[in-house]
Design an enzyme around this catalytic site. Structure first.
Site, mmCIF file in Angstrom:
data_model
loop_
_atom_site.group_PDB
_atom_site.id
_atom_site.type_symbol
_atom_site.label_atom_id
_atom_site.label_comp_id
_atom_site.label_asym_id
_atom_site.label_seq_id
_atom_site.Cartn_x
_atom_site.Cartn_y
_atom_site.Cartn_z
ATOM 1 C CD1 TRP A 117 -107.937 52.376 11.164
ATOM 2 C CD2 TRP A 117 -106.348 53.712 11.845
ATOM 3 N NE1 TRP A 117 -108.176 53.577 10.440
ATOM 4 C CE2 TRP A 117 -107.139 54.569 11.021
ATOM 5 C CE3 TRP A 117 -105.137 54.282 12.326
ATOM 6 C CZ2 TRP A 117 -106.776 55.799 10.610
ATOM 7 C CZ3 TRP A 117 -104.683 55.529 12.068
ATOM 8 C CH2 TRP A 117 -105.518 56.416 11.367
ATOM 9 C CG ASP A 163 -107.881 51.343 18.014
ATOM 10 O OD1 ASP A 163 -108.773 51.815 18.400
ATOM 11 O OD2 ASP A 163 -107.223 51.702 17.123
ATOM 12 C CE LYS A 207 -112.231 57.240 14.216
ATOM 13 N NZ LYS A 207 -111.770 58.010 13.318
#
Ligand SMILES: Cc1ncc(COP(=O)(O)O)c(C=O)c1O
Ligand SMILES: Cc1ncc(COP(=O)(O)O)c(C=O)c1O
Ligand SMILES: [Mg+2]
Ligand SMILES: [Mg+2]
Ligand SMILES: [Mg+2]
Ligand SMILES: [Mg+2]
Lengths: 360, 360
Positions: free
Chosen positions: B102, B172, B196
């Protein structure tokens, strides 16, 4: 439950049958032991549903294999950026038709990214009309010609579309998609937010001609890159699952109600009820060119602003929501999307007549 | 209903109490005669709910008035573009810590838009570890330092964060937000997809320090422009209404379960059950540095790939979903987000032990 009469411009009314289905499966999708919104977007029950959604979308609009169809996030507004970023070639120009708030916003974004040409700007007529499609010609060296098929705020709608020859035609159909058959083949790209005729806010549909991707600019970051999204049918990153699920159910509802032809019939019937009420009275007035009246967003005026405010106030008491015109233009607006029942349009016409009787 | 045991990495398990509430109000929100997803995003019942959602978000994370908080669409991936577009100043450099899938994707996008410096690249250790936060120093003339607090695929998580002095720190936190208290004041921007720990896919939370906006690049198109979004608390265009509504309910669930401290306790308890199972066996193996093990995404390996495939197969028969590792790294992964009940973690540990007994 007493349903409100919902004339919101978007987010807007949904078919109650679709809401009932969402409710039924919200905790446990078809006995699978989890909700659709808890499922991975990689394979399994999500992708099965998504593929059905895309197939139905294609079937109902008659979209050929020359096009990719998928959903993104970020709303229609994000596309105002992505379109010029992908397709406005350096050294070239993009033609924008300025027909109201939404095409103007798209054009303003494009101007930040390259050279823009205005074939038409409705400013002179207060965005109350559109150019005759037969007269529309893209400029030489044009990267694409851009239009908004239905100006949600201004209440004007293209009835036919220009023939742009070899120049790609791009259309924002946020507020009239699935309200009628459309000549997809005339366009290289059609897109829009789903939150009017298609479902809950959060997803943007993209109909992309594969050949347009060959003309894409280079060096695009991942999310900006339509080619990447095409290759992954919109699943390069996590999709807006709930909105897509609801869109699928709305498409089933559209199909069960006669498809785009059925929706057109419905739209003509419903919009005529209101436009007739306006035309048969000197109390109500339509500020837009009769040739381009929107069948989705009906803008109308009363003799003065005090009466307009009173109209909004009293309509609310009758359980009618969203009749105030957009703050940027004032007046009144009734958005009468696919899912709005005919009875709610009849009720509005009756309310209008009664209001005129009392205040006219 | 028999609930599946849901170890998906995102979209992922939701608190069943939240699903029940969404179900209850899906057709008719609190007797108001319409669904939340049919309401205009301008004022009224949506904005009331949205303001409550933002207030609760701030309260639970202890976010001061120096920050704006709001939601966008497009997923966390869109932020990989927007961050350098807004904050990577021409003539400057951005520091990215490459710690796995990511952060690498974010860095790759940034490289397309400006100059990027890698203080750290975990490639040499197969992205199994992180730099000691105390040693992390941004380069001179840095626009910002970027990190991913929890690499969802690699299964590594920052336990403490670097002090970057006057250089803005951007994080992030897609996959560990609300799993623990966080030192918001150390960051100039924190963002992440909600899918999530927070709710259904379709929304991205943005925590933006107002002072960072002063360093914004110019000539940004509308959707790319964080200042515009801040000014409109994310309502410049139509927000992803359903996701936001669900996030609000999840935040209430988090509050009722002890807030971020309660979630941390839960996360320690749950992750220890699985890591202990791994550590107390020579059959299971953790491929990541013990100092940076993720409490949300537990990656583990078996003696060989055949056994791993068998593990996935047999776990499915026990109603366990999502235990296959990401296709890019292989192995196994159990995502055990906030909403996953402790019992489902205990069940996984039992299944692991039983599988070892039969196959070890
Ligand atoms: C025709 C049209 N285009 C674009 C938009 C912007 O859409 P979004 O709010 O999804 O960005 C709207 C919103 O109402 C619209 O009506
Ligand atoms: C840490 C992290 N960042 C970014 C992303 C990308 O998020 P999205 O799919 O919303 O674009 C993910 C997705 O799983 C992630 O786990
Ligand atoms: Mg316009
Ligand atoms: Mg009249
Ligand atoms: Mg990475
Ligand atoms: Mg071990």
């Amino acid at each position: 439950m007493e349903r409100k009469k919902n004339y919101f411009a978007g987010p807007s009314v949904m078919p109650v049958e679709v809401l009932e289905k969402l409710k039924e499966d919200m905790v446990d999708f078809k006995g699978q032991g989890l909700s659709m919104i808890e499922a991975s977007h990689r394979g399994g029950m999500f992708e099965e549903m998504y593929d059905q959604c895309l197939a139905l979308f294609r079937e109902l609009l008659g979209i050929s294999d020359e096009y990719d169809v998928y959903f993104l996030g970020g709303g229609a507004t994000l596309q105002f950026t992505m379109i010029p970023m992908n397709f406005l070639r350096p050294g070239s120009v993009a033609d924008y038709i300025r027909s109201g708030t939404w095409s103007n916003k798209a054009a303003d974004d494009a101007e930040k990214l390259g050279k823009v040409n205005y074939y038409y700007d409705g400013k002179a007529n207060n965005y109350s009309s559109l150019p005759d499609p037969k007269t529309v010609k893209p400029s030489e060296n044009s990267s694409y010609l851009y239009l908004c098929s239905n100006e949600t705020i201004g209440g004007i709608e293209w009835q036919d579309f220009p023939d742009t020859g070899s120049v790609p035609l791009i259309g924002d159909m946020s507020s009239d998609i699935f309200s009628r058959p459309i000549p997809v083949d005339s366009f290289s790209m059609i897109y829009g937010g789903v939150q009017k005729n298609l479902g809950p806010a959060g997803a943007t549909f993209i109909i992309m001609k594969k050949s347009l991707l060959e003309k894409q600019n280079s060096n695009l970051t991942a999310y900006m890159d339509y080619k990447l999204h095409s290759k992954n049918k919109g699943l390069y990153n996590t999709p807006p699952v709930f909105s897509i699920w609801a869109v699928k159910l709305v498409l089933e509802w559209i199909k069960a109600n006669g498809g785009t032809e059925g929706m057109l019939k419905r739209a003509i019937e419903k919009s005529s009820i209101i436009y007739d009420t306006i035309d048969n009275s000197s109390f109500f007035r339509s500020p837009v060119d009769a040739a381009y009246r929107s069948r989705m967003n009906i803008v109308f005026r009363l003799p003065n602003e005090e009466l307009e405010a009173k109209f909004v106030e009293e309509s609310k008491k009758e359980g009618m929501l969203g009749l105030k015109g957009h703050r940027s233009v004032g007046g009144l607006r009734a958005s009468i999307y696919n899912a709005l029942p005919v009875e709610d349009v009849v009720a509005l016409a009756q309310f209008m007549k009664e209001f005129e009787r009392k205040n006219g």
